[in-house]
Design a protein around this motif. Sequence first.
Motif, PDB file in Angstrom:
ATOM      1  N   GLU A 103      -9.202  88.512 -37.593  1.00 50.48           N
ATOM      2  CA  GLU A 103      -8.695  87.135 -37.583  1.00 50.48           C
ATOM      3  C   GLU A 103      -8.217  86.746 -36.190  1.00 50.48           C
ATOM      4  OE1 GLU A 103      -5.732  87.089 -40.608  1.00 50.48           O
ATOM      5  OE2 GLU A 103      -7.173  86.705 -42.244  1.00 50.48           O
ATOM      6  N   ASP A 117     -11.195  85.825 -34.313  1.00 48.19           N
ATOM      7  CA  ASP A 117     -12.029  84.815 -34.971  1.00 48.19           C
ATOM      8  C   ASP A 117     -13.377  85.390 -35.405  1.00 48.19           C
ATOM      9  OD1 ASP A 117     -12.614  82.313 -36.015  1.00 48.19           O
ATOM     10  OD2 ASP A 117     -13.541  81.607 -34.150  1.00 48.19           O
ATOM     11  N   LYS A 159      -8.339  93.466 -41.013  1.00 46.74           N
ATOM     12  CA  LYS A 159      -8.430  92.024 -41.274  1.00 46.74           C
ATOM     13  C   LYS A 159      -7.675  91.237 -40.211  1.00 46.74           C
ATOM     14  CE  LYS A 159      -7.391  88.526 -44.768  1.00 46.74           C
ATOM     15  NZ  LYS A 159      -6.790  88.275 -46.114  1.00 46.74           N
TER      16      LYS A 159
END
Length: 504
Positions: free
Chosen positions: A107, A110, A103
């Motif tokens: 992130e 993006d 994750k």
Amino acid sequence: MINKENNILINFDSNQYFSHLHKVIMKINILSTQSIQHLLLKKILSIISEYNQFLLAYSGGLDSTVLLDILSKIKIKKFFQLRAVYINHKINPSSDDWSLHCKEQCEYRDIPFKNISINIKQNMTKNIDEAILRSARYNALSSDLQLREVLLTAHHQNDQAETLMLALKRGSGPTGLSAMATNNQLYNHRILRPLLYCKKKDIIKYAKQFKLKWINDDSNMNTRFDRNFLRLNVFPLLENRWPNFITTVSRSAQLCREQEELLDELLAETLTTLTKNGSLYIQPLYTMSVPRRKYILRHWIAKYGNIFPSSKQLEILWKEVILSRCDAKPVISLGSKKIKKEIRRFRNYLYLLSTKNKISQELISWNNKSCYCFLPDNIGILFHMPINNFESIQPKEKKSIFPLCSVSPLESIVRAPKINENIFIRFGTVQGLLKIFGRKHRCYLKKIWKEFNIPPWERPRIPLLFYNNSFIAAIGIFTINDEEFLDKQSSKWRFYWIRNHYNS
């Protein structure tokens, strides 16, 4: 250009694409066409450039991390969309931490991320099954794929060599030896392997050069798994002796695949000609050469059953099913616990069927006030509706292929039940001679089934309509002839049988 209806890049102008790519390359300081970045980018783009929506199977390991990083650098919203999914098997105690790592990596770049947890019903501490894990993983990924998305995996050239070696161990033919394809079908979606022509050492070089962070799964060191055994114990010896062994093995897989594609092209028309409603006409097989016959049988089973039979199974199918005597009821079972199929022969056709449970002989009481009746063993639904104006009824024609192949609802027009008559559904046999509509003479039910070309395995699963103890119709097949049925003044009902073809 972009097909607006399908939202997929089709016949894309490569000059325009690479002009945009050049801007991206400049931004990440790829100045040399000999650089590892340029090498991997070129191979990846050659595989993904025809599509524009992707779902990356992201494990957090070295290979998928490199693929994630490269895709993030060429992720131009104008051209394609990318998201990543981590499949959490809940086996390793660190699996939740790995999900968090994935994750965070997404992130940072993006990229939309999703965690999917699956539960495997097996003792995973001792007897973990690679095939079960792989099947569960792909099922989860396939279920999450959106309509126009393409699945991306990070399999590389070394994985391809392992797959071919495992196929050799199993004694596979050209289909198995062709190993993995860069572009293949996964259920109703496409699956791409952009790194399949990339060497493991190049992937490692890229990861180190860009200082990527990835997960090291300790289970990759467990040589009880066949792939790990090959990777850790066998391939190092082979590559020490023959440095280009991985590349040449991968080339052999590609040659086998090309051979299979050529055979598909040459014999696809023959298979299509012999196939009707999924059943296979076997009469022409008797005069075919053995290799041609085996190809037709193997690809028919693969196409309609998603099962790849062994040579031994094909031999049994030929000798014990196709060559059995005309009045026999031959059957052969194929598949695994997850995909269980059986092949039966009936009147010069082979049928590939899901295994079925025996239907109970007990009566099913159908509440007259209800329009619907759910049949046992998930074989479908019955419903009825009144007919206001009597319609002319034509005798049912005999079918060359049994009518249950139809995907449309089967229907019967019968007289409406009287006030004192209850509706029942039975399965199985009916005693005595029967006179059905459109026939002059009475005959037994077994003979009627034969006249309508109903295979023996379907007969016990056909719903038989009764009013109290009076046999009225085999729904969708025939109607019993009586005076009340012929009376145009009496009210009539139309019964429909909607079959569940997922279980046919």
